[in-house]
Design a protein around this motif. Structure first.
Motif, mmCIF file in Angstrom:
data_model
loop_
_atom_site.group_PDB
_atom_site.id
_atom_site.type_symbol
_atom_site.label_atom_id
_atom_site.label_comp_id
_atom_site.label_asym_id
_atom_site.label_seq_id
_atom_site.Cartn_x
_atom_site.Cartn_y
_atom_site.Cartn_z
ATOM 1 N N ILE A 116 -67.694 15.212 -21.003
ATOM 2 C CA ILE A 116 -68.754 15.988 -19.889
ATOM 3 C C ILE A 116 -69.616 16.826 -20.796
ATOM 4 O O ILE A 116 -70.549 17.338 -20.264
ATOM 5 N N LEU B 280 -64.280 27.048 -7.482
ATOM 6 C CA LEU B 280 -64.299 26.582 -8.931
ATOM 7 C C LEU B 280 -63.826 27.613 -9.670
ATOM 8 O O LEU B 280 -63.552 27.410 -10.960
ATOM 9 N N TYR C 141 -73.608 27.651 -16.840
ATOM 10 C CA TYR C 141 -73.109 26.740 -15.720
ATOM 11 C C TYR C 141 -72.708 27.616 -14.675
ATOM 12 O O TYR C 141 -73.002 27.297 -13.361
ATOM 13 N N LEU D 212 -69.115 17.781 -12.213
ATOM 14 C CA LEU D 212 -67.482 17.888 -12.687
ATOM 15 C C LEU D 212 -67.212 18.663 -13.779
ATOM 16 O O LEU D 212 -66.406 19.527 -13.772
ATOM 17 N N ARG D 213 -68.476 18.990 -14.674
ATOM 18 C CA ARG D 213 -68.404 20.009 -15.595
ATOM 19 C C ARG D 213 -68.038 21.435 -14.966
ATOM 20 O O ARG D 213 -67.158 22.365 -15.809
ATOM 21 N N LEU D 214 -68.680 21.678 -14.325
ATOM 22 C CA LEU D 214 -68.270 23.205 -13.596
ATOM 23 C C LEU D 214 -67.006 23.353 -13.099
ATOM 24 O O LEU D 214 -66.312 24.345 -13.110
ATOM 25 N N GLY D 215 -66.428 22.204 -12.719
ATOM 26 C CA GLY D 215 -64.991 22.382 -12.323
ATOM 27 C C GLY D 215 -64.299 22.447 -13.485
ATOM 28 O O GLY D 215 -63.167 23.350 -13.480
ATOM 29 N N SER D 216 -64.429 21.888 -14.620
ATOM 30 C CA SER D 216 -63.654 22.087 -15.786
ATOM 31 C C SER D 216 -63.569 23.510 -16.542
ATOM 32 O O SER D 216 -62.694 23.680 -17.403
ATOM 33 N N TYR D 217 -64.787 24.168 -16.304
ATOM 34 C CA TYR D 217 -64.835 25.277 -17.139
ATOM 35 C C TYR D 217 -63.634 26.537 -16.582
ATOM 36 O O TYR D 217 -63.621 27.685 -17.350
ATOM 37 N N ASP E 157 -72.635 17.196 -14.448
ATOM 38 C CA ASP E 157 -72.500 18.599 -14.346
ATOM 39 C C ASP E 157 -71.604 19.393 -13.375
ATOM 40 O O ASP E 157 -71.215 20.427 -13.521
#
Lengths: 234, 334
Positions: B11, B215, B200, A97-102, A95
């Motif tokens: 992911i 981020l 998220y 990593l997922r937050l970075g991807s958003y 999660d």
């Protein structure tokens, strides 16, 4: 790629940076070094928009960014990994990593950097469904860098990535940084460990009480007599 | 053990955990849909409707308070707007409550954004204090306005039973299914949010603002969005409640007590969790109703004392809420 001109910044009346100028070209690694309190972290925080610039200019790809909010700077393609790492401790590695991807809307864009991150840090793959809080110091640093890479930055800013990490993993972190650069990502690295940093850097600046005292290519800085006695212990 | 993977696990996967959550929710909803077959007592039915309605309300509150971490103790404003707008539009203009609820929800969203604009620049506790103050101010405004009937309130006219006007004189059953439908809707919204970018981002804002910004998360806009979703469903529930009780006045729909009843179930049950609000409501709401019926009137405040003791107990013994008790019996799986 990144141009910093006559930058000044400070906290509550204290001057942390005065007249700092440097540039980083695409694909380079620039090391910012200096003793504690010299203003190294402030350079990164000001560029990342976490600390406001008092005067001077910061341009990224020719556009002024010194008055942008931190999240807008990230969206331009600059990722900042703070010294405290600032993971989401109660979320899993996945999660985080997922937050970075958003940052990216298309699913393919979001999934793509994962393979790179897991190749750089295979340990993370074993830990995917663990809470970030349960990782060791070194693994947390890997996750922090990995999470930043998930935003697909063109410039990666790392604040003391070797801090609080066992020596065996320090080498691994530096290897990873080199490999990130090989992938075409420009790096702005703040580090206390000058020997290791200069080994992978193209250029370096050394700060003392908020001013640049030495600047040049990695080889020049390594050869500088003052640097050798004061920072490299030779 | 697991094979070494050549293709990294995506992911964003529809994990077995999420499938399980949905299956449990379906089972619970089915059981609740059949429950009235076993309940004939009007008093018990009344408690069931309120419990389900406040489970839904707390689930809506949880979207802002639990996921995004913005603790509002003024949700009675949105609840009251939903109630007043729905009733007033029906009484004064004959607009059906179905549309009235949507109008109330829309106004609540606009208000949530208008209040959020200055308030979300405040950090942590200051936001909470601002919500209390705003709710108290709104209570006074409503108590002194003309269209709200002032301190006297609004009474729905007597009308024949109809799903169009949501008027049912002889039975509470339709309100039960109305509340259940709303609870299912808010649960599904929460379940969906948990797996989306917004969800998220909201949890990132809750966990660490600086990290979220690094981020690329727009913290202010995230708070605004969570607040709008939360206000929307809170106001809809306010409309349902008004037609269920058929009489509203400022204290019954806009007092601080309502704000507490909306926020406490999530806090007690497990803040920021999918099942916490419902679990908390199951404990708190029947208790409040029972003490009221035994001691009469407001229950001499005994329910408030018990709430206080329960919240203290849970924060000392189980800071993650009642929902964490489930893991004593069900092993945690990925």
């Amino acid at each position: 790629m990144l141009e910093v001109r006559h930058l000044a910044a400070g906290y509550h009346g204290l001057v942390a940076l005065a007249d700092v100028s440097f540039g980083v070209a695409a694909g380079e690694i620039l090391v910012v070094a200096g003793a504690n309190g010299a203003g190294k972290s402030t350079v990164l925080k000001t560029v990342a928009g976490v600390v406001p610039a008092r005067s001077g200019t910061i341009t990224f790809d020719g556009a002024r960014i010194d008055h942008l909010a931190a999240h807008r700077i990230t969206r331009l393609g600059m990722a900042f990994v703070p010294e405290e790492r600032r993971l989401f401790p109660r979320m899993t590695v996945r999660d985080n990593l997922r937050l970075g991807s958003y940052l990216h809307r298309r699913r393919a864009d979001r999934e793509a950097p994962l393979a790179t991150v897991l190749r750089l840090f295979p340990r993370l793959e074993e830990r995917m469904d663990q809470l970030a809080a349960t990782l060791s110091g070194g693994e947390q640093q890997m996750l922090a860098i990995g999470r930043a890479l998930m935003t697909r930055p063109r410039l990666l800013m790392l604040d003391e990535p070797s801090q609080g990490i066992m020596p065996r993993l320090v080498a691994e972190i530096f290897r990873a940084i080199e490999e990130v650069r090989r992938a075409g990502i420009t790096i702005l690295l703040v580090e206390q460990r000058l020997t290791e940093s200069l080994a992978i850097a193209d250029k370096a600046i050394i700060l003392r009480t908020g001013r640049i005292v030495v600047a040049g290519t990695a080889a020049e800085v390594r050869a500088n007599p003052e640097v050798r006695s004061a920072y490299l212990g030779m | 053990m697991a094979q070494p993977q050549t293709i990294p696990a995506p992911i964003t996967a529809f994990t077995s955990r999420r499938r399980r959550q949905l299956a449990v929710a379906l089972a619970v909803a089915l059981a609740l849909a059949l429950l009235p077959l076993a309940v004939a007592d009007v008093f018990v039915m009344n408690i069931l409707v309120l419990t389900i309605l406040f489970a839904s309300l707390s689930q809506s509150w949880n979207i802002l308070g639990g996921y995004c971490g913005q603790i509002s103790l003024g949700h009675a404003v949105y609840f009251g707007i939903g109630a007043y707008v729905t009733v007033a539009l029906f009484v004064d203009f004959g607009i059906l409550p179905w549309f009235g609820m949507l109008a109330g929800a829309a106004i609540a969203v606009v208000l949530a954004l208008a209040l959020g604009y200055p308030c979300f620049r405040l950090a942590g506790h200051y936001y909470t204090i601002a919500t209390i103050v705003i709710a108290e101010a709104a209570l006074l405004l409503v108590a002194n306005a003309e269209w709200t009937g002032g301190a006297v309130g609004l009474q729905l006219p007597f009308a024949p039973d109809s799903w169009a006007t949501l008027q049912f004189g002889r039975t509470k059953l339709p309100y039960y299914y109305l509340a259940l439908g709303l609870a299912v809707a808010t649960w599904i919204v929460s379940w969906v949010i948990e797996d989306t970018r917004a969800g998220y981002w909201w949890r990132a804002v809750n966990s660490d603002i600086a990290a979220a910004q690094s981020l690329g998360v727009n913290v202010f806009r995230s708070k605004m969005a969570a607040s709008a979703v939360s206000a929307f469903f809170t106001a809809v529930a306010g409309g349902v409640y008004a037609f269920f009780v058929s009489y509203i006045d400022p204290t019954s729909v806009m007092s601080f007590h309502i704000s507490l009843l909306i926020s406490l179930p999530a806090v007690l049950g497990g803040i920021g969790t999918l099942w916490g609000p419902a679990l908390g409501a199951i404990v708190l709401i029947p208790m409040g109703e029972l003490t009221r019926s035994y001691f009469g009137g407001t229950g001499l405040g005994t329910n408030l004392i018990v709430y206080g003791v329960l919240v203290m107990a849970i924060s000392l013994l189980r800071p993650q809420g009642l929902v964490s008790l489930v893991h004593l019996f069900v092993p945690r799986r990925a």
